[in-house]
Each structure stands twice: as C-alpha cells, then as structure tokens.
Enzyme design. Sequence first.
Site, short mmCIF file in Angstrom:
data_model
loop_
_atom_site.label_atom_id
_atom_site.label_comp_id
_atom_site.label_asym_id
_atom_site.label_seq_id
_atom_site.Cartn_x
_atom_site.Cartn_y
_atom_site.Cartn_z
CD GLU A 182 81.33 -11.75 -76.97
OE1 GLU A 182 80.62 -10.92 -77.91
OE2 GLU A 182 82.53 -11.21 -76.63
CE LYS A 209 77.59 -11.81 -87.08
NZ LYS A 209 76.67 -10.78 -87.63
CG ASP A 242 69.66 -11.16 -87.28
OD1 ASP A 242 70.38 -10.12 -87.77
OD2 ASP A 242 68.97 -11.68 -88.01
CE1 TYR A 252 80.12 -5.34 -81.21
CE2 TYR A 252 77.82 -6.10 -81.35
CZ TYR A 252 78.78 -5.20 -82.02
OH TYR A 252 78.74 -4.57 -82.90
CE LYS A 292 75.52 -14.90 -90.57
NZ LYS A 292 75.86 -13.75 -91.62
CB CYS A 305 35.95 -31.36 -101.18
SG CYS A 305 37.26 -32.53 -100.88
CB CYS A 340 35.56 -36.28 -102.30
SG CYS A 340 34.75 -35.24 -101.19
CB CYS A 361 35.61 -31.71 -97.64
SG CYS A 361 34.74 -33.10 -98.43
CB CYS A 403 36.30 -36.95 -98.56
SG CYS A 403 37.40 -36.04 -98.92
S1 IVH Z 1 82.23 -7.98 -82.50
C1 IVH Z 1 85.89 -6.30 -84.80
N1 IVH Z 1 80.51 -9.27 -81.12
O1 IVH Z 1 78.20 -8.57 -86.18
C2 IVH Z 1 84.63 -7.25 -84.47
N2 IVH Z 1 79.82 -8.37 -83.29
O2 IVH Z 1 80.19 -8.53 -88.58
C3 IVH Z 1 83.47 -6.47 -83.95
N3 IVH Z 1 77.61 -8.65 -84.07
O3 IVH Z 1 77.53 -5.64 -87.46
C4 IVH Z 1 82.19 -7.16 -83.82
N4 IVH Z 1 76.85 -9.76 -82.09
O4 IVH Z 1 77.23 -5.61 -84.81
C5 IVH Z 1 80.83 -8.46 -82.24
N5 IVH Z 1 78.81 -10.58 -79.97
C6 IVH Z 1 79.10 -9.84 -81.06
C7 IVH Z 1 78.12 -9.53 -81.94
C8 IVH Z 1 78.62 -8.93 -83.19
C9 IVH Z 1 76.48 -9.13 -83.28
C10 IVH Z 1 77.55 -7.92 -85.39
C11 IVH Z 1 78.17 -6.61 -85.42
C12 IVH Z 1 78.38 -6.42 -86.83
C13 IVH Z 1 78.70 -7.67 -87.09
C14 IVH Z 1 80.25 -8.24 -87.61
#
Ligand code: IVH
Length: 673
Positions: free
Chosen positions: A112, A114, A116, A225, A315, A409, A412, A427, A433
């Site tokens: 999935e 992650k 932000d 998620y 990450k 400039c 020059c 310039c 130049c």
């Molecule tokens: S699962 C027990 N899935 O990442 C596991 N977390 O360090 C629970 N996050 O702040 C997390 N995308 O909110 C999971 N696809 C994803 C995620 C996700 C972002 C965030 C989560 C938490 C941090 C975990």
Amino acid sequence: MDEVSRLHYLQEELKRYNREYHELDAPTIPDAEYDALYRELVALEIRHPDQVRADSPTRRVGSLDLRRNVRLVQHREPMLSLNNGFDVRDLQEFDRRVRTGLGVDEVDYCCEPKFDGLAINLLYRGGALVQGATRGDGEEGEEVTANLMTVKSIPRRRQGSEPWPEWLEVRGEVLMLKKDFEQLNRRQTGAGERTFVNPRNAAAGALRQLDPAETARRPLAFLAYGVGGCSPDFELPDHQDALLRWLGMLGFPVAEEVRVVQGESGLRMFFEDLGARRASLPYEVDGVVYKVNARKAQQKLGFVTRAPRFALAHKFPAEEALSTVEAIEVQVGRTGTLTPVALLKPVFVGGVTVTRATLHNDEEIRRKDIRVGDQVWVRRAGDVIPEVVKVVQELRPAETVAFEMPATCPVCGSPARRLPEEISWRCSGGLHCPAQRKQALLHFVGRRAMNVEGLGEKLVDALVERSWVTEPADLYHLTLEQWASLPRMARKSAENLVQSLEHSKETTLARFLFALGIRQVGERTAHDLALHFVRLEDVMEADETHLQAVAEIGPVVAQSIREFFSVERNRQVIAHLRAQGVHWRENAQERRDVQVLAGLTFVLTGTLAHYSREEARERIEKAGGKVVGSLTRSTHYLVVGRDPGSKVAQAQKLGISMLDEDQWDKLFKGINA
Ligand code: IVH
C-alpha cells in the site's frame, strides 16, 4: 559525551521533536534525521536497559500535551506504529524474518502507499460515526469528531445493503490532496496569512481547529488502510486486500494503488513502481507499507513493543529537508536574466544532495523573506529543481539583513535593468558580458543560425575559459592548430570544424539576424525583418515606428531591436563579422519588389528642400507607403519641411513621430527610389 549521557540527551531531544511534530505542526528537523536519532537511541537503550523510563520516546507513540484544552479518548484497540526500512537490506531482513516466523518459503504481501497525513481512528456504532480521534500516544488520542464530520469522504452513517458489525473501528489517514494544498496556500498568501510547508502540516492544522466551521473551509480527504477492531461476532475478511475492498464497499475511500505481490522481489517491484509515480499521485506519500496479506499469518507473527512484526514501512527519500542559507548568489542566464540562487549547507533531499536552490527573483525573496543565515525548508520533488519553500522564522539568527538585488551585473558590471512589464532584472551588457557570451556563442553557431557543425557546449566552454573567443567573429580567427589543441579534439574533427566555419560565412540575412541573438527576435521575426528591409543597414537604422510597420512586430519587439542596434558594442560585433567575410546575397528580385514603407501612413507639412509635395507623395507611394491630408492617431509620421503649420503642435499632442527631410530620406536607403 559518554553513552549514558548521550542516551538521556537523545531522549530529551526526541521528546522535543515529537512535540514539535505532533502538537505544533512545525517540525524543525527532517524525518530522516529524526529516524536516524531514533535508531541510535534504540541501540543505546538495548545496551543500557536500566536507563529506559516509561516516558522514553521509544516507549510512546507520538506525544500528547495534556495542557491543551482537548478531550482525550481511549482507543478500543491501541494504534500502533510501523517499523521503518530504508534500503534493500532492511527489506530482505524483513522478508527473511517473516518467512522464518511463518516457516514458509514465500509470502504474499499486500502493498500500500504510505500516506503522508495524520492517523485517525473512526468509531462506528450501529453504522453511525460516533467518535473520531487522532492517534495521540497510541493508547489515547484527541477527540476530533466534530471536525472529522466535516470531511466529505468520511461516511457519517452506513449506506447501501452491506451488513455492518455492531461496532467498528476504521483506521486511516486524513490528508490534503496536493491540488487542494496549493490552492489553500495561494489563498493564505492572498490574505497575507501564513502558508504551510507541506500538505501534511496543512492537514494537521485544519484538524486541530477549535471551530469545525474552520476545518470545513480547509479541504481534507480521508483514505482507509485498516480496521482497529469490531464486534467479536462479526467475521472480517481474512486477507488485508479483501479487507480493504470490503471497506470500499462500506463507502470508505481506499487507495487505488494497493497490490498483492509475491516475495521480496515483488516488494521491490512495487516500491520502484510507486516511487516512479510518486510525483503524479494526487496525494503525498512518504513510502510504501508492506503487510503480510493473510490475517491468520499476521496474528501468528504478532507484535514487538510498539510495532507489528508482519508489516514494514519502506520509506522514500524525504522531499523536504531543513538546511541553512549560506549565501545568496546572483546568476546570469542566456539573455542576461539575473536569477538569485540560494547556496545551501549540503542537505540530502529527494534522494540527492542539494547545495543550491533557485529563488526565482527578488520579489519571491521578499515575499518569503529569505535571508542569509536563515534555516529554511528545502523541497525537491521528482525531477523538479530544488526550491526554498519557507523560512523557519523562529530559528532566525540575530542581525540578518534583507536581500537586495545588485544594481550591476555580478559578472560584467553593466547596469542591471528591469523592464516595467517584467519581474526579473537583466544585465544590460549583452554580448559584452562573459556569462551571456557563452550562451550567445552557442546560439550563434546553432543549426538554425549560422549552422556550424561540431561546435557544442564543451568546446564553447573551453574557448571561453581560454579567452580565445570573446565575440562571435573570434571563432573565425582560430587556427587549425588551436582547434586541434583543445581537449578531446582529434585533428580530423578540427579540420571538419574549420571547414564548417568557412562554409557558415556564406549565409542569409535572416539567419544572420537570428544568430545575433537579439532579445525577442526569433527565427520568424528575423525572416520578416530580412524580407522587409533587405539590407542589414536598413534594419540597423530603422526607428521603432518603422520597425512596427513589419507585420507581427509590435512595440516590445521593436524596442528590443532598436536597443540592440543602439549599443555601440553590438555594432562592432557585426562589423567584425563582416570583416571576417561573413556575407549574404541581397536578392535583387526581392529588392526591386520590396515595399520598404509598406503599412506606413505619412502626413506632410511645410516645404521640403529637394522634393515638391507631389514628388514626395510619389516617392512614398512607390515604396508602399500612404500619404494622407490630416493627422489621426493612426498616422505613423509627420514629415516636417521649412515653415511648417499647426500640424507640428497637433502631432506633439497625439504623440506622432516627426521626421525632418534628412531623417525621412534615410527611410528609403537601399531602395531603388
Ligand atoms: S498500517 C499496525 N498502512 O504510518 C500498523 N499505516 O508508522 C498500523 N500510515 O501514522 C498502520 N499509510 O497512519 C498503515 N497504508 C498504511 C499507512 C499507514 C500511512 C501511517 C499510519 C501511522 C504510521 C505508522
């Protein structure tokens, strides 16, 4: 510092960073640095277990400020964190442990994005949203139900026919889509309010608003998620991917990017693929999350301290990082544009080490109030050139000064100028130049200009560095020996180059005009000028009104041409080229037909020394011009002889150009008239 002191120091520092990140939405260190310090602390705590207190940042997830006036709620199931991985080794290690733990050769993983944003927990009873909370310390979070109710993509109550458990905790991330974030920041700038470093901080700010109406004004989104828990009599889908599809059927938004893959090679492929698409996703991601897909297997693997063994967050390199502006340098571009650039303390961001970031122009610097010595957020997303997003005002050292664009400039020393309709300074040195010279030379030899083959950037660099070439004509002075002595230059290539230069001397007026690199004069305009004027001298002498008689040439282009030829140095550059034998044939046919005054309207007043009124009219008309009796705004010239009438005052009032007989005569130069 000994190990134990370092350990205590890190505990305190990390607590502070946690507070800045989770409560103030104003982190002062990059995530990657935080992660590195965190890992160092974990290592030290393993060696000194007696120093680990319950409030150590490694024992707590995030942090909470109990002084804030918020209601805290207990999550039914704790909201845990994820272990982080940063490279292929971490990923291999994760897969190996999972396989060993399960006693199998290959594992199916649900991959999935992650997200932000901010982790939240949504509690539903009987299919209705009864409580929403932030993660907080993992056990307890801040109650933000009213604010979450304003997020459109969060279902407030069940819809459709899908059965719901009596109670259900849905976990996911609240975030701001990139496009909404940009719009919000534009709005903030317009209203003179503070802008946000990134969508995550903007989302955090929105969620913390005490007034839900204010949250509603900031566009938030939600992506689910997982599930925290549900009524024990309800049977959840037995795989993570199926669980997400089920949440989708209940009406929760889930990411389209979710995939099930096999083994470590599958994880790697997903990581590469999402990494490549990162910039084009509608929301920010800071990595990917791998989860063992079968929930039975997840339970078998279990948890350590604060994170599941069955999942890993892999990450991406952070796209934002904190750095220091060590200096502001002004760069000179091809057409003389002066661009301020921040010289930064080297910082790893977006996967590379960045030492410079464009500041665009002085207005941008003023708007963001960027000063030498400032700590700034630097952003590098995808292949986009690094940018300074924002100054951390709280960390500004004493005695900084606002940036001022230099008046001359930096290369020059020619005066810097800014046209009223432009935001950038330039310039005024032109070909004089050195910074512009290199670019001008490349332009001069280009295929559509003088068409010199085999003379690329590296060679031009070498020529300018050696000061062998300061103006285009110098190219024609160089000897075969000189060319052949340049780095990576075979004798044969040198011979070809000399021959190509020789060929280039025979050209057309259009190519020559284009090659000069006059601002605003592209290939097309150069062609039009050549056709209209036929002789270079006539282009050089033409005033702005006359230039504008060429179709497609407006006041801005005319002014630029006029300016170019009024610089003595530019006239010399041209003379030197002609002395080197650069020439073009004047097309006799063209020349006879040319209507050098085409499109121009004249009014005559007073007595001319060499022409009667009638002769003057004929002469103008033969060259394509028109003579009318009275002045209007669309008259181009008033030709003024001896004893003129009231027309002079009238022309002055209307802003019409006036010519005496000599000046008028010059308009015809090069015409068989
Ligand atoms: S699962 C027990 N899935 O990442 C596991 N977390 O360090 C629970 N996050 O702040 C997390 N995308 O909110 C999971 N696809 C994803 C995620 C996700 C972002 C965030 C989560 C938490 C941090 C975990």
